[in-house]
Design an enzyme around this catalytic site. Structure first.
Site, PDB file in Angstrom:
ATOM      1  CB  SER A 196      49.462  38.904  33.300  1.00 49.99           C
ATOM      2  OG  SER A 196      51.180  40.309  33.983  1.00 49.99           O
ATOM      3  CE1 TYR A 197      46.324  41.644  41.325  1.00 45.97           C
ATOM      4  CE2 TYR A 197      48.737  40.586  42.422  1.00 45.97           C
ATOM      5  CZ  TYR A 197      46.843  41.909  42.855  1.00 45.97           C
ATOM      6  OH  TYR A 197      46.769  41.413  43.519  1.00 45.97           O
ATOM      7  N   PRO A 198      48.966  42.062  37.908  1.00 43.39           N
ATOM      8  CG  PRO A 198      48.476  45.045  38.090  1.00 43.39           C
ATOM      9  CD  PRO A 198      47.876  43.694  37.963  1.00 43.39           C
TER      10      PRO A 198
END
Length: 268
Positions: free
Chosen positions: A114-116
């Protein structure tokens, strides 16, 4: 006056005759685990008496007399935010924060995580965590653990457990978690960061470690010994998070009345 007191005290120390003492050092191996015992007498000042007590211990098996446990828990981590990802990658993967984020961005662009960049440590109810776990079944590193999380009944210590909620929520992005199968990754840094993200996520979905801080009393030839340490009953999330340890001396499972052999005993 202060100087005079210091000089006098130093003279008393130098004049004090050192009194020699003896003690019994004892170690055993029970169920493949080493146990270090403390002698209840601590020490004796008579060599003949010490030798006689030592002979009694040398010639006798040990018996567990009393086991006094206190419940202990090793709590699983909260979901992963950016700051924690950077800290853990630095500690365990030896990656600088900038390098970690560079690798994480590539994994995100390849739909593997997922978006980090997130401050959130709470999984919202709408996210299907079981589906995310199921996506990792094809990776030999995680397959068995994922199977236990999804297939074991709810009362099994290896089954799925709703993740703990952390304190932070940026209301924009979920905690960092795996979204795809990373088993085919070949780049060492990408492979390592993906493994860290995935193991952390699976640890969040597992149950806490459960054990007992324990005091054990034993009798050996009439002499009393004690051992202190941790007995782990259920490892829970520790089985997947290979960098984490339950610190402290560990003890094997011991029961009152149990007999054991002496591995090493010395009079010192």
């Amino acid at each position: 006056p202060t100087l005079g007191f210091i000089v006098q005290r130093q003279q008393e120390i130098e004049a004090h005759a050192h009194k020699q003492f003896w003690k019994i050092d004892l170690a055993t191996k029970i169920d493949q685990q080493h146990v270090k015992w403390s002698w209840r007498r601590k020490r004796v000042f008579d060599e003949v008496v010490a030798s006689l007590l030592f002979e009694r211990v040398l010639e006798s098996p040990g018996t567990i007399e009393r086991v006094q446990p206190k419940p202990a828990t090793k709590v699983r981590p909260v979901p992963l935010c950016t700051l924690e990802l950077q800290k853990r990658a630095s500690r365990w993967l030896r990656l600088a924060p900038d390098a970690t984020m560079e690798v994480a961005e590539k994994l995100y662009q390849n739909a593997l995580i997922s978006y980090p960049r997130t401050e959130t440590e709470i999984f919202k109810p709408g996210l299907d965590l079981r589906d995310l776990i199921d996506r990792q079944r094809g990776d030999p590193r995680f397959a068995s653990f994922c199977g236990d999380l999804l297939d074991k009944p709810a009362n099994d210590p290896r089954s799925f457990c709703q993740p703990r909620a952390g304190k932070r929520d940026d209301e924009a992005h979920p905690p960092i978690h795996p979204t795809g199968d990373g088993s085919q990754l070949t780049d060492p840094r990408q492979k390592a960061v993906f493994e860290l993200v995935t193991r952390h996520f699976l640890a969040c979905c597992a149950k806490d470690g459960v054990g007992r801080q324990t005091l054990v009393d034993a009798d050996i030839g009439g002499e009393k010994f004690e051992a202190r340490g941790l007995i782990i009953d259920q490892r829970g999330w520790l089985d997947i998070y290979r960098w984490e340890r339950w610190s402290g001396t560990q003890l094997p499972l011991l029961q009152e009345g149990q007999l054991f052999d002496i591995t090493k005993v010395e009079l010192v």
